[in-house]
Write a protein that holds these residues in place. Structure first.
Motif, PDB file in Angstrom:
ATOM      1  N   THR A 185      14.055   8.202   0.246  1.00 27.61           N
ATOM      2  CA  THR A 185      13.290   8.967   1.234  1.00 27.61           C
ATOM      3  C   THR A 185      12.056   9.599   0.597  1.00 27.61           C
ATOM      4  O   THR A 185      11.010   9.722   1.243  1.00 27.61           O
ATOM      5  N   GLY A 186      12.178  10.007  -0.687  1.00 31.28           N
ATOM      6  CA  GLY A 186      11.020  10.554  -1.374  1.00 31.28           C
ATOM      7  C   GLY A 186       9.934   9.522  -1.586  1.00 31.28           C
ATOM      8  O   GLY A 186       8.736   9.817  -1.423  1.00 31.28           O
ATOM      9  N   LEU A 187      10.325   8.301  -1.948  1.00 29.26           N
ATOM     10  CA  LEU A 187       9.346   7.225  -2.113  1.00 29.26           C
ATOM     11  C   LEU A 187       8.659   6.906  -0.790  1.00 29.26           C
ATOM     12  O   LEU A 187       7.431   6.715  -0.740  1.00 29.26           O
ATOM     13  N   LEU A 188       9.439   6.834   0.281  1.00 26.78           N
ATOM     14  CA  LEU A 188       8.864   6.539   1.593  1.00 26.78           C
ATOM     15  C   LEU A 188       7.923   7.650   2.038  1.00 26.78           C
ATOM     16  O   LEU A 188       6.826   7.386   2.564  1.00 26.78           O
ATOM     17  N   GLU A 189       8.348   8.894   1.808  1.00 29.68           N
ATOM     18  CA  GLU A 189       7.502  10.036   2.181  1.00 29.68           C
ATOM     19  C   GLU A 189       6.189  10.030   1.404  1.00 29.68           C
ATOM     20  O   GLU A 189       5.112  10.237   1.975  1.00 29.68           O
ATOM     21  N   LYS A 190       6.277   9.785   0.108  1.00 29.79           N
ATOM     22  CA  LYS A 190       5.066   9.799  -0.732  1.00 29.79           C
ATOM     23  C   LYS A 190       4.131   8.645  -0.396  1.00 29.79           C
ATOM     24  O   LYS A 190       2.911   8.836  -0.282  1.00 29.79           O
ATOM     25  N   LEU A 191       4.697   7.462  -0.212  1.00 31.07           N
ATOM     26  CA  LEU A 191       3.862   6.302   0.082  1.00 31.07           C
ATOM     27  C   LEU A 191       3.212   6.431   1.460  1.00 31.07           C
ATOM     28  O   LEU A 191       2.049   6.067   1.643  1.00 31.07           O
ATOM     29  N   THR A 192       3.946   6.967   2.433  1.00 27.22           N
ATOM     30  CA  THR A 192       3.371   7.181   3.766  1.00 27.22           C
ATOM     31  C   THR A 192       2.227   8.177   3.703  1.00 27.22           C
ATOM     32  O   THR A 192       1.175   7.993   4.339  1.00 27.22           O
ATOM     33  N   PHE A 193       2.430   9.239   2.921  1.00 25.49           N
ATOM     34  CA  PHE A 193       1.366  10.238   2.762  1.00 25.49           C
ATOM     35  C   PHE A 193       0.130   9.627   2.117  1.00 25.49           C
ATOM     36  O   PHE A 193      -0.998   9.878   2.544  1.00 25.49           O
ATOM     37  N   LEU A 194       0.326   8.818   1.088  1.00 26.22           N
ATOM     38  CA  LEU A 194      -0.809   8.209   0.403  1.00 26.22           C
ATOM     39  C   LEU A 194      -1.559   7.249   1.311  1.00 26.22           C
ATOM     40  O   LEU A 194      -2.794   7.177   1.287  1.00 26.22           O
ATOM     41  N   GLN A 195      -0.816   6.493   2.117  1.00 25.29           N
ATOM     42  CA  GLN A 195      -1.458   5.495   2.969  1.00 25.29           C
ATOM     43  C   GLN A 195      -2.180   6.123   4.151  1.00 25.29           C
ATOM     44  O   GLN A 195      -3.159   5.569   4.649  1.00 25.29           O
ATOM     45  N   THR A 196      -1.715   7.279   4.613  1.00 21.05           N
ATOM     46  CA  THR A 196      -2.335   7.912   5.780  1.00 21.05           C
ATOM     47  C   THR A 196      -3.432   8.902   5.404  1.00 21.05           C
ATOM     48  O   THR A 196      -4.406   9.068   6.141  1.00 21.05           O
ATOM     49  N   ARG A 197      -3.284   9.546   4.259  1.00 17.35           N
ATOM     50  CA  ARG A 197      -4.259  10.576   3.867  1.00 17.35           C
ATOM     51  C   ARG A 197      -5.305  10.076   2.884  1.00 17.35           C
ATOM     52  O   ARG A 197      -6.412  10.614   2.845  1.00 17.35           O
ATOM     53  N   ARG A 198      -4.978   9.069   2.094  1.00 19.22           N
ATOM     54  CA  ARG A 198      -5.908   8.655   1.039  1.00 19.22           C
ATOM     55  C   ARG A 198      -6.327   7.187   1.191  1.00 19.22           C
ATOM     56  O   ARG A 198      -6.917   6.618   0.285  1.00 19.22           O
ATOM     57  N   ASN A 199      -5.990   6.582   2.309  1.00 16.37           N
ATOM     58  CA  ASN A 199      -6.400   5.205   2.592  1.00 16.37           C
ATOM     59  C   ASN A 199      -5.955   4.225   1.500  1.00 16.37           C
ATOM     60  O   ASN A 199      -6.709   3.340   1.074  1.00 16.37           O
ATOM     61  N   VAL A 200      -4.722   4.394   1.046  1.00 18.75           N
ATOM     62  CA  VAL A 200      -4.139   3.443   0.102  1.00 18.75           C
ATOM     63  C   VAL A 200      -3.627   2.251   0.901  1.00 18.75           C
ATOM     64  O   VAL A 200      -2.819   2.406   1.814  1.00 18.75           O
ATOM     65  N   TYR A 201      -4.081   1.065   0.562  1.00 16.60           N
ATOM     66  CA  TYR A 201      -3.710  -0.121   1.326  1.00 16.60           C
ATOM     67  C   TYR A 201      -2.270  -0.518   1.041  1.00 16.60           C
ATOM     68  O   TYR A 201      -1.730  -0.262  -0.038  1.00 16.60           O
ATOM     69  N   LYS A 202      -1.665  -1.175   2.021  1.00 14.34           N
ATOM     70  CA  LYS A 202      -0.273  -1.583   1.878  1.00 14.34           C
ATOM     71  C   LYS A 202      -0.085  -2.630   0.790  1.00 14.34           C
ATOM     72  O   LYS A 202       1.003  -2.758   0.236  1.00 14.34           O
ATOM     73  N   SER A 203      -1.114  -3.387   0.508  1.00 14.34           N
ATOM     74  CA  SER A 203      -1.000  -4.453  -0.483  1.00 14.34           C
ATOM     75  C   SER A 203      -1.635  -4.087  -1.827  1.00 14.34           C
ATOM     76  O   SER A 203      -1.832  -4.957  -2.665  1.00 14.34           O
ATOM     77  N   CYS A 204      -1.942  -2.808  -2.032  1.00 14.59           N
ATOM     78  CA  CYS A 204      -2.566  -2.392  -3.290  1.00 14.59           C
ATOM     79  C   CYS A 204      -1.508  -2.323  -4.390  1.00 14.59           C
ATOM     80  O   CYS A 204      -0.300  -2.284  -4.114  1.00 14.59           O
ATOM     81  N   PRO A 205      -1.910  -2.311  -5.659  1.00 16.12           N
ATOM     82  CA  PRO A 205      -0.935  -2.294  -6.762  1.00 16.12           C
ATOM     83  C   PRO A 205       0.026  -1.106  -6.704  1.00 16.12           C
ATOM     84  O   PRO A 205       1.217  -1.259  -6.997  1.00 16.12           O
ATOM     85  N   GLU A 206      -0.462   0.078  -6.332  1.00 15.01           N
ATOM     86  CA  GLU A 206       0.431   1.240  -6.288  1.00 15.01           C
ATOM     87  C   GLU A 206       1.507   1.073  -5.238  1.00 15.01           C
ATOM     88  O   GLU A 206       2.674   1.418  -5.463  1.00 15.01           O
ATOM     89  N   SER A 207       1.154   0.544  -4.078  1.00 10.72           N
ATOM     90  CA  SER A 207       2.155   0.302  -3.037  1.00 10.72           C
ATOM     91  C   SER A 207       3.198  -0.696  -3.512  1.00 10.72           C
ATOM     92  O   SER A 207       4.399  -0.537  -3.243  1.00 10.72           O
ATOM     93  N   MET A 208       2.775  -1.719  -4.231  1.00  9.83           N
ATOM     94  CA  MET A 208       3.708  -2.708  -4.746  1.00  9.83           C
ATOM     95  C   MET A 208       4.657  -2.102  -5.777  1.00  9.83           C
ATOM     96  O   MET A 208       5.848  -2.415  -5.810  1.00  9.83           O
ATOM     97  N   VAL A 209       4.132  -1.213  -6.615  1.00 10.43           N
ATOM     98  CA  VAL A 209       4.977  -0.556  -7.618  1.00 10.43           C
ATOM     99  C   VAL A 209       6.021   0.324  -6.941  1.00 10.43           C
ATOM    100  O   VAL A 209       7.208   0.306  -7.298  1.00 10.43           O
ATOM    101  N   VAL A 210       5.590   1.102  -5.945  1.00  7.09           N
ATOM    102  CA  VAL A 210       6.520   2.003  -5.257  1.00  7.09           C
ATOM    103  C   VAL A 210       7.573   1.215  -4.483  1.00  7.09           C
ATOM    104  O   VAL A 210       8.765   1.548  -4.510  1.00  7.09           O
ATOM    105  N   ASN A 211       7.169   0.157  -3.793  1.00 11.18           N
ATOM    106  CA  ASN A 211       8.126  -0.664  -3.060  1.00 11.18           C
ATOM    107  C   ASN A 211       9.112  -1.345  -4.013  1.00 11.18           C
ATOM    108  O   ASN A 211      10.317  -1.433  -3.728  1.00 11.18           O
ATOM    109  N   SER A 212       8.614  -1.817  -5.143  1.00 13.32           N
ATOM    110  CA  SER A 212       9.495  -2.435  -6.135  1.00 13.32           C
ATOM    111  C   SER A 212      10.469  -1.418  -6.724  1.00 13.32           C
ATOM    112  O   SER A 212      11.625  -1.734  -6.990  1.00 13.32           O
ATOM    113  N   LEU A 213       9.995  -0.196  -6.903  1.00 11.38           N
ATOM    114  CA  LEU A 213      10.870   0.865  -7.401  1.00 11.38           C
ATOM    115  C   LEU A 213      11.996   1.158  -6.419  1.00 11.38           C
ATOM    116  O   LEU A 213      13.156   1.323  -6.813  1.00 11.38           O
TER     117      LEU A 213
END
Length: 235
Positions: free
Chosen positions: A175-203
């Motif tokens: 839930t923490g990973l989902l919360e953090k990734l959602t925040f990054l994608q909505t507030r900082r325009n982090v793309y779903k296919s960017c390296p950070e998103s891939m690292v978090v999803n893999s984690l």
């Protein structure tokens, strides 16, 4: 000195391998993308506390407590040795969990602002249950004055609460990973296919696999080598 059963070797291997992958992923996320943890703060101290939180909770709390669960499956030696190693590892994991939550009390927005979400509530409940479980284990299984029948009655509950708390810790991390990734994608325009998103999803996927291997190894029955009794020869 009993050897590790052959049936346990694949589970132990995959549990350790997934644990190493999870540790590598959370280190990569915390060090390579550390600006994502506190993007609006200029304080180096706040950034350190923010980065320490996922490291302590994933590596210190989840991975070490999982290793403590596996101790009874691979460590040779007496029961007292296994219990002492199990107790020490769980105590270390508990200390990391408490310190990991303590880092959130140093947030730039105050204490209340960091404990508003489902992730934070689950984290507090998880660490509280873990502390109660560790205390119960110490009093019931390590204290030599404890009556044996009491230990026998408490053992099933100790196992259940241990695995439940471990599963709850992994679910809290997810839930923490989902919360953090959602925040990054909505507030900082982090793309779903960017390296950070891939690292978090893999984690998140690695944590799910790790918990599955650890719990499966914990509940798997121990294999016993059958003893061949000599046959009676009739005259």
């Amino acid at each position: 000195m009993a050897a590790v059963p052959a049936s346990m070797l694949p589970l132990l291997f995959f549990a350790r391998a997934s644990g190493l992958v999870v540790a590598a992923l959370v280190l990569t996320w915390a060090l390579a993308f550390k600006s994502s943890f506190l993007p609006h703060s200029s304080s180096q101290e706040d950034l350190i506390y923010a980065v320490l939180h996922p490291l302590l909770m994933v590596i210190g709390f989840i991975i070490i407590s999982g290793e403590a669960i596996l101790v009874h499956r691979w460590l040779p030696g007496s029961r007292n040795l296994k219990k002492s190693v199990h107790l020490c590892l769980q105590g270390l994991a508990l200390a990391c969990g408490i310190f990991g939550i303590w880092t959130k009390f140093h947030g730039i927005d105050g204490v209340v602002a960091n404990f508003y979400s489902l992730h934070s509530w689950m984290g507090l409940i998880c660490v509280s249950l873990f502390g109660a479980q560790w205390t119960m284990g110490f009093l019931s299984f390590w204290h030599r004055a404890e009556v044996r029948m009491t230990r026998v009655r408490v053992l099933p509950w100790h196992i259940f609460l241990g695995l439940y708390t471990y599963g709850l810790a992994v679910a809290t991390a997810e839930t923490g990973l989902l919360e953090k990734l959602t925040f990054l994608q909505t507030r900082r325009n982090v793309y779903k296919s960017c390296p950070e998103s891939m690292v978090v999803n893999s984690l998140g996927l690695g944590l799910a696999l790790l918990s599955g291997f650890v719990i499966f190894a914990a509940v798997s029955p121990k294999s016993h080598v059958p003893v061949n009794k000599p046959k009676c020869l009739s005259s």
